[in-house]
Design a protein around this motif. Structure first.
Motif, PDB file in Angstrom:
ATOM      1  N   ARG A  14      38.491  40.079  46.385  1.00 48.90           N
ATOM      2  CA  ARG A  14      38.770  41.194  45.466  1.00 48.90           C
ATOM      3  C   ARG A  14      39.608  40.777  44.268  1.00 48.90           C
ATOM      4  O   ARG A  14      39.631  41.488  43.249  1.00 48.90           O
ATOM      5  N   SER A  15      40.303  39.641  44.363  1.00 50.70           N
ATOM      6  CA  SER A  15      41.049  39.163  43.197  1.00 50.70           C
ATOM      7  C   SER A  15      40.113  38.662  42.099  1.00 50.70           C
ATOM      8  O   SER A  15      40.530  38.482  40.956  1.00 50.70           O
ATOM      9  N   VAL A  16      38.835  38.455  42.459  1.00 50.33           N
ATOM     10  CA  VAL A  16      37.821  38.021  41.493  1.00 50.33           C
ATOM     11  C   VAL A  16      36.821  39.138  41.205  1.00 50.33           C
ATOM     12  O   VAL A  16      36.466  39.393  40.055  1.00 50.33           O
ATOM     13  N   ILE A  17      36.360  39.801  42.261  1.00 47.96           N
ATOM     14  CA  ILE A  17      35.323  40.828  42.143  1.00 47.96           C
ATOM     15  C   ILE A  17      35.975  42.215  42.150  1.00 47.96           C
ATOM     16  O   ILE A  17      36.689  42.561  43.084  1.00 47.96           O
ATOM     17  N   VAL A  18      35.688  42.987  41.114  1.00 47.06           N
ATOM     18  CA  VAL A  18      36.309  44.304  40.959  1.00 47.06           C
ATOM     19  C   VAL A  18      35.303  45.409  41.296  1.00 47.06           C
ATOM     20  O   VAL A  18      34.160  45.383  40.838  1.00 47.06           O
ATOM     21  N   MET A  52      38.100  44.281  34.959  1.00 49.77           N
ATOM     22  CA  MET A  52      37.452  42.976  34.980  1.00 49.77           C
ATOM     23  C   MET A  52      37.652  42.255  33.652  1.00 49.77           C
ATOM     24  O   MET A  52      37.957  41.051  33.611  1.00 49.77           O
ATOM     25  N   LEU A  53      37.507  42.976  32.549  1.00 53.55           N
ATOM     26  CA  LEU A  53      37.694  42.377  31.232  1.00 53.55           C
ATOM     27  C   LEU A  53      39.127  41.893  31.043  1.00 53.55           C
ATOM     28  O   LEU A  53      39.378  40.843  30.440  1.00 53.55           O
ATOM     29  N   ASP A  54      40.073  42.642  31.586  1.00 54.48           N
ATOM     30  CA  ASP A  54      41.479  42.239  31.502  1.00 54.48           C
ATOM     31  C   ASP A  54      41.722  40.947  32.275  1.00 54.48           C
ATOM     32  O   ASP A  54      42.426  40.047  31.812  1.00 54.48           O
TER      33      ASP A  54
END
Length: 327
Positions: free
Chosen positions: A37-41, A204-206
């Motif tokens: 989850r730190s990569v996939i939102v 995700m963009l952030d």
């Protein structure tokens, strides 16, 4: 295509693994999910589905439009586990030997030497699997079902754990090949990520504005822990009433569809339910576990009656969950 070194992986192929406790296995699931989850939102359900599929000794097919994170999800999972990761970029000119490996003549030793292909990994990403012709796709059938490959008449065992996570392009049908039903049936689960919400996409963009978070992602569990958690899942109690419920769901699809859920599918359903129970911290399966995993485990195995405009595999499975009573 890339492949990590597989030296020594087969040495522990038959070694029994000591099961984790249910609490330890549930904690492992949470650790991997949190890392991914730190990569996939915004895809928590898909992350849970893919992690539990690994623990249930299953393979996963992820189908969606390009650019929604199918490959990134697999890479994040593989990076979360300290194990061998390999990737196959499926293309129309890919050959079966490019996946399984081949015997290559060594001029120095004047003998043929087997060069393993990318299938000799713990987590194998098959990227855009439907871009390769059926003959090449079929190279995965023996590997996915039996954990082995046969090249030039010699059978070689694949390392454990072994999980294939394949992505499938849902667009450009004139540039892709349809996966044979026999291959689709070997995937425990089929998932779709969908487009993110505005809030999730903004987050995700952030996260990716400077550096992509996957670049700094570290493993949180190792291969041995996954093997031990698999033993935990395999030991989860499935009462006769639950087994009969799963069988009735499968039978319902066979009565309603041209092709219903196979016995392989009902086995996958029970195993997936066991893994879901462990993720919830239980050592036994309840009907809610079966109902949670049924859509992602059964729908891709069902073919609606020819000419039906109102039903597909997903709607037939939904009807089964609604109509088949829990006894």
């Amino acid at each position: 295509m890339t492949r990590s070194d597989t030296t020594g992986l087969n040495e522990t192929r038959d070694a029994p693994a000591e099961a984790l406790t249910v609490d330890e296995a549930a904690s492992l699931v949470e650790s991997v999910e949190r890392n991914v989850r730190s990569v996939i939102v915004g895809n928590d359900e898909a992350i849970r589905a893919i992690v539990t599929a690994v623990l249930a000794r299953g393979h996963v097919l992820v189908e969606d439009v390009p650019g929604v994170g199918k490959t990134m999800l697999t890479r994040a999972l593989a990076r979360s586990i300290d194990c061998e990761f390999s990737r196959v970029q499926f293309t129309p000119d890919l050959l079966p030997a490019d996946i399984t490996g081949a015997n290559v003549y060594d001029q120095g030793s004047q003998a043929f030497e087997f060069k393993p292909g990318p299938v000799f990994g713990n987590v194998v990403l098959g990227d855009e699997i439907n871009r390769a012709p059926p003959k090449t796709q079929s190279a995965l059938l023996e590997a996915m079902e039996e954990g082995q490959v046969t090249v030039d008449g010699e059978t070689r065992t694949l390392p454990r754990p072994f999980t294939v996570i394949a992505t499938q392009n849902a667009v450009e049908p004139n540039q892709t090949y349809e996966l044979p039903l026999a291959e689709v049936d070997r995937f425990m689960k089929k998932l779709s990520l969908g487009y993110p919400s505005v809030e999730a996409e903004s987050e995700m963009l952030d996260r990716t504005a400077a550096h992509h978070p996957i670049e700094s992602l570290d493993p949180v569990v190792d291969r041995t822990a996954i093997l031990r958690a698999r033993e935990t899942v395999a030991s989860v109690t499935v009462e006769e009433s639950i087994r009969e419920y799963a069988a009735r769901l499968a039978a319902y699809t066979r009565d309603r569809a041209e092709i219903g859920v196979s016995p392989r599918g009902s086995i996958a359903l029970v195993r997936a339910a066991q893994a879901h129970a462990v993720a919830e911290g239980r050592s036994y399966v309840v009907p809610a576990d079966v109902q949670t995993v049924a859509p992602e485990t059964l729908a891709h195995r069902v073919r609606a009656p020819t000419g039906s405009q109102s039903e597909d595999g997903a709607s037939i499975v939904d009807a089964a969950l609604s109509d088949v009573p829990v006894e």
